[in-house]
Design a protein around this motif. Structure first.
Motif, PDB file in Angstrom:
ATOM      1  N   THR A  27     -35.382   5.853  25.786  1.00 39.44           N
ATOM      2  CA  THR A  27     -33.926   5.815  25.920  1.00 39.44           C
ATOM      3  C   THR A  27     -33.251   6.558  24.772  1.00 39.44           C
ATOM      4  N   ASN A  28     -33.747   6.362  23.553  1.00 43.10           N
ATOM      5  CA  ASN A  28     -33.154   7.042  22.399  1.00 43.10           C
ATOM      6  C   ASN A  28     -33.296   8.560  22.503  1.00 43.10           C
ATOM      7  N   LEU A  29     -34.473   9.037  22.900  1.00 41.47           N
ATOM      8  CA  LEU A  29     -34.666  10.478  23.065  1.00 41.47           C
ATOM      9  C   LEU A  29     -33.770  11.020  24.166  1.00 41.47           C
ATOM     10  N   HIS A  30     -33.680  10.283  25.262  1.00 36.43           N
ATOM     11  CA  HIS A  30     -32.828  10.703  26.374  1.00 36.43           C
ATOM     12  C   HIS A  30     -31.372  10.835  25.919  1.00 36.43           C
ATOM     13  N   MET A  31     -30.856   9.834  25.216  1.00 38.00           N
ATOM     14  CA  MET A  31     -29.465   9.883  24.777  1.00 38.00           C
ATOM     15  C   MET A  31     -29.240  10.990  23.752  1.00 38.00           C
ATOM     16  N   THR A  32     -30.227  11.272  22.916  1.00 38.53           N
ATOM     17  CA  THR A  32     -30.102  12.354  21.935  1.00 38.53           C
ATOM     18  C   THR A  32     -29.967  13.697  22.631  1.00 38.53           C
ATOM     19  N   VAL A  33     -30.799  13.940  23.629  1.00 39.02           N
ATOM     20  CA  VAL A  33     -30.740  15.230  24.329  1.00 39.02           C
ATOM     21  C   VAL A  33     -29.492  15.310  25.207  1.00 39.02           C
ATOM     22  N   ILE A  34     -29.055  14.192  25.765  1.00 34.45           N
ATOM     23  CA  ILE A  34     -27.794  14.200  26.511  1.00 34.45           C
ATOM     24  C   ILE A  34     -26.652  14.625  25.593  1.00 34.45           C
ATOM     25  N   ALA A  35     -26.634  14.120  24.361  1.00 32.20           N
ATOM     26  CA  ALA A  35     -25.582  14.496  23.413  1.00 32.20           C
ATOM     27  C   ALA A  35     -25.612  15.998  23.145  1.00 32.20           C
ATOM     28  N   ALA A  36     -26.813  16.564  23.016  1.00 33.99           N
ATOM     29  CA  ALA A  36     -26.927  18.005  22.806  1.00 33.99           C
ATOM     30  C   ALA A  36     -26.441  18.774  24.036  1.00 33.99           C
ATOM     31  N   ALA A  37     -26.832  18.312  25.226  1.00 32.22           N
ATOM     32  CA  ALA A  37     -26.416  18.974  26.458  1.00 32.22           C
ATOM     33  C   ALA A  37     -24.909  18.884  26.648  1.00 32.22           C
ATOM     34  N   ASP A  38     -24.327  17.748  26.315  1.00 34.22           N
ATOM     35  CA  ASP A  38     -22.877  17.603  26.420  1.00 34.22           C
ATOM     36  C   ASP A  38     -22.159  18.571  25.485  1.00 34.22           C
ATOM     37  N   ALA A  39     -22.710  18.772  24.288  1.00 34.51           N
ATOM     38  CA  ALA A  39     -22.110  19.719  23.355  1.00 34.51           C
ATOM     39  C   ALA A  39     -22.154  21.138  23.916  1.00 34.51           C
ATOM     40  N   LEU A  40     -23.244  21.487  24.585  1.00 28.33           N
ATOM     41  CA  LEU A  40     -23.341  22.812  25.202  1.00 28.33           C
ATOM     42  C   LEU A  40     -22.347  22.956  26.349  1.00 28.33           C
ATOM     43  N   ASP A  41     -22.127  21.882  27.087  1.00 30.11           N
ATOM     44  CA  ASP A  41     -21.185  21.940  28.209  1.00 30.11           C
ATOM     45  C   ASP A  41     -19.761  22.204  27.740  1.00 30.11           C
ATOM     46  N   GLU A  42     -19.463  21.890  26.495  1.00 28.61           N
ATOM     47  CA  GLU A  42     -18.119  22.111  25.968  1.00 28.61           C
ATOM     48  C   GLU A  42     -17.895  23.552  25.526  1.00 28.61           C
ATOM     49  N   LEU A  43     -18.962  24.347  25.440  1.00 22.18           N
ATOM     50  CA  LEU A  43     -18.816  25.745  25.045  1.00 22.18           C
ATOM     51  C   LEU A  43     -18.239  26.568  26.188  1.00 22.18           C
ATOM     52  N   PRO A  44     -17.520  27.641  25.886  1.00 23.06           N
ATOM     53  CA  PRO A  44     -17.101  28.558  26.947  1.00 23.06           C
ATOM     54  C   PRO A  44     -18.307  29.229  27.584  1.00 23.06           C
ATOM     55  N   GLY A  45     -18.146  29.654  28.814  1.00 20.77           N
ATOM     56  CA  GLY A  45     -19.274  30.217  29.552  1.00 20.77           C
ATOM     57  C   GLY A  45     -19.903  31.436  28.895  1.00 20.77           C
ATOM     58  N   GLY A  46     -19.125  32.212  28.165  1.00 18.71           N
ATOM     59  CA  GLY A  46     -19.655  33.429  27.558  1.00 18.71           C
ATOM     60  C   GLY A  46     -20.124  33.267  26.132  1.00 18.71           C
ATOM     61  N   ALA A  47     -20.340  32.051  25.685  1.00 17.77           N
ATOM     62  CA  ALA A  47     -20.774  31.825  24.302  1.00 17.77           C
ATOM     63  C   ALA A  47     -22.093  32.531  24.032  1.00 17.77           C
ATOM     64  N   GLY A  48     -22.213  33.116  22.855  1.00 19.14           N
ATOM     65  CA  GLY A  48     -23.409  33.863  22.494  1.00 19.14           C
ATOM     66  C   GLY A  48     -24.557  32.978  22.053  1.00 19.14           C
ATOM     67  N   LEU A  49     -25.660  33.631  21.720  1.00 19.80           N
ATOM     68  CA  LEU A  49     -26.885  32.907  21.366  1.00 19.80           C
ATOM     69  C   LEU A  49     -26.696  32.063  20.114  1.00 19.80           C
ATOM     70  N   ALA A  50     -26.085  32.635  19.068  1.00 16.05           N
ATOM     71  CA  ALA A  50     -25.913  31.893  17.814  1.00 16.05           C
ATOM     72  C   ALA A  50     -25.036  30.664  18.027  1.00 16.05           C
ATOM     73  N   GLU A  51     -23.922  30.848  18.753  1.00 13.15           N
ATOM     74  CA  GLU A  51     -23.017  29.724  18.993  1.00 13.15           C
ATOM     75  C   GLU A  51     -23.687  28.653  19.846  1.00 13.15           C
ATOM     76  N   THR A  52     -24.512  29.081  20.786  1.00 12.60           N
ATOM     77  CA  THR A  52     -25.198  28.129  21.661  1.00 12.60           C
ATOM     78  C   THR A  52     -26.199  27.288  20.887  1.00 12.60           C
TER      79      THR A  52
END
Length: 527
Positions: A43-68
């Protein structure tokens, strides 16, 4: 075969890893006997990766590699849960350090170097590294990461991790006695398998998690293992980098399972201790701790997680209407006088009387520290207590709306905390005296519109100020607005605001309640 690991592929990997951990987390939880058998590593690993994925979802679609990569690493750092989650966040940071600055997607050799760097960072973050854990498997994955191209390197790393995972049973006595592989290492294998799937474009039907080590008897939890410290303490810490060495030394003297990750002034701290207050005070001496979480570690392994007949939620409030709302949602209410704290002994006794697993909703910033102290008293009696950091009644209602007593307690608390955190809150207040605010001088009798504790607008008319606060809060989006009218709200205020929302924000759902609170004419929540 193969795909480059560009910004779009990083996003796909993170989301796929979150989905894969979601499907396997119960199996990983069942392996969890080290460092404590609290059954929540998956559960802890799942929630950690969800937090990372949620942060990526907040980026604009054209975000570059460094920003991603930067968003991925920061999201994992901010959302890391538990010992293994904190270590995994450091792994992602290590990959981001090497792969983020690249001007073109990496080949096999570059990725191998990145994984080696991540392994070194993760091991360095753990105060006393232990073999037979996620650290050993990560090191073997990095050593096995060979091949001319990225697909071959990722497949080799995932294969090396799987081989190392099987060896963990023989490397750590507690794993051998229970006949299991390491839970954190099993989760890392799922994450690496997901990466290999993305870069090879070959997706498995399911991600394998071994039920137990090959050739061993079925799992029998080792109850003879001596109990370690009683509490898991985690917090984010704003502190200068040069303050961390002294913090590590202090926390290491207090307990074990110490992991400190981060940098550039922001740190995620994890430790197991008997004195949770001392661990938090050590953070306060180094900088500013926030998002503090304290959990009780010694739930017996092997016991059924649900349903829990002793599960309860306690809500603190001063108003009759709010008390009725909370009770109607299934909570037990501890009353306090308007403008005053509930007595510590009363709150602690209410927690102890509620059950063996209790979530506490303080519902005011001032009550939060008191709730933590009361929970500490109750934990001494062996109960599992979690304080959900609700700073407003509307956040408490949002937390109760997702409360599910059939879930595992830790998972239920996580979901309640997420729901509360996703609820922006505001309120109206009538100024009692002249004062300087962030938007100017107010006079006695002025109507103040506050958003999350800060004055956002000042006016003479309650309805006008309320509309202004609502419009500001909805400027950032929202699907559900909760309006809770106070004892001294003008007649027709809620109806007028409903009409305003239907006209200017037609896609928003509205819930209106009578809270009866004395001080605030209106409480506002936006989810």
């Amino acid at each position: 075969m193969g795909e480059v690991l560009d910004a779009a592929a990083v996003r796909r990997w993170c989301r796929l890893a979150a989905e894969a951990l979601g499907r396997t987390r119960s199996e990983i939880d069942a392996l969890n006997v080290f460092p404590v058998p609290d059954g929540d590593t998956g559960t802890n690993l799942h929630m950690t990766v969800i937090a990372a994925a949620d942060a990526l979802d907040e980026l604009p679609g054209g975000a570059g590699l460094a920003e991603t990569w930067r968003a991925l690493a920061r999201g994992a750092l901010l959302g890391a849960r538990g010992n293994s989650g904190v270590i995994l966040s450091q792994v992602l940071r290590g990959l981001a350090d090497v792969l983020g600055p690249l001007e073109s997607p990496p080949g096999g050799a570059v990725f191998a170097g990145a994984l080696g760097h991540a392994s070194g960072l993760a091991r360095g973050a753990v105060e006393h590294p232990v073999e037979g854990t996620i650290l050993s498997v990560l090191a073997e994955a990095a050593a096995s990461c060979t091949g001319p191209g990225l697909p071959e390197a990722c497949l080799a790393a995932a294969g090396g991790a799987r081989r190392a995972l099987r060896r963990t049973t023989g490397q750590l006595d507690v794993l051998a006695r229970s006949g299991v592989v390491d839970a954190g290492a099993a989760g890392l294998c799922v994450v690496l398998d997901a990466l290999a799937a993305v870069v090879t474009e070959e997706y498995p039907e399911r991600y394998e998690v071994p039920a137990r080590a090959a050739g061993t008897a079925p799992l029998v939890p080792d109850r003879a293992e001596p109990r370690g410290p009683g509490f898991e303490v985690m917090y984010l810490l704003d502190a200068p980098d040069d303050a961390v060495a002294a913090l590590r030394a202090r926390l290491d003297a207090l307990g074990d399972s110490l992991v400190v990750v981060g940098g550039d002034g922001l740190w995620n701290v994890h430790v197991h201790v008997d004195d949770a207050g001392a661990a938090i005070e050590a953070g306060m001496a180094a900088g500013r701790p926030h998002r503090i979480r304290v959990g009780y570690l010694h739930a017996e392994p092997g016991e059924p997680h649900a349903p829990h007949t002793g599960r309860a939620v306690i809500a603190v409030t001063a108003a009759d209407g709010l008390a009725a709302l909370f009770e109607g949602c299934g909570a037990r209410v501890v009353r306090r006088e308007p403008g005053a704290m509930p007595p510590l002994a009363v709150l602690a006794e209410a927690i102890l009387a509620a059950g063996d697993e209790v979530a506490v909703l303080p519902n005011e910033p001032e009550v939060l520290a008191l709730a933590e102290a009361a929970a500490e008293r109750a934990r001494d009696a062996g109960a599992r207590i979690a304080v959900v950091p609700t700073k407003a009644s509307v956040q408490g209602m949002a937390a109760l709306a997702v409360h599910d007593p059939l879930r595992r307690f830790g998972e239920d608390v996580i979901e309640m905390t997420r729901a509360a955190g996703a609820t922006r809150f505001g309120h109206l207040e009538v100024a009692g005296q002249e004062a300087v605010t962030s938007v100017g001088l107010c006079q006695p009798g002025d109507v103040l519109g506050l958003i999350e504790g800060d004055v956002a607008t000042i006016g003479a008319d309650v309805g006008e100020v309320a509309r202004g606060v609502l419009d500001r809060m909805l400027s950032g989006g929202g699907e559900l607005v909760t309006l809770i009218a106070g004892a001294h709200a003008p007649a027709g205020l809620a109806e007028a605001l409903e009409e305003h929302l239907r006209r200017d924000h037609p896609d928003v759902e509205v819930g209106v309640y009578d809270g009866g609170q004395e001080r605030y004419p209106l409480l506002i929540g936006v989810e």
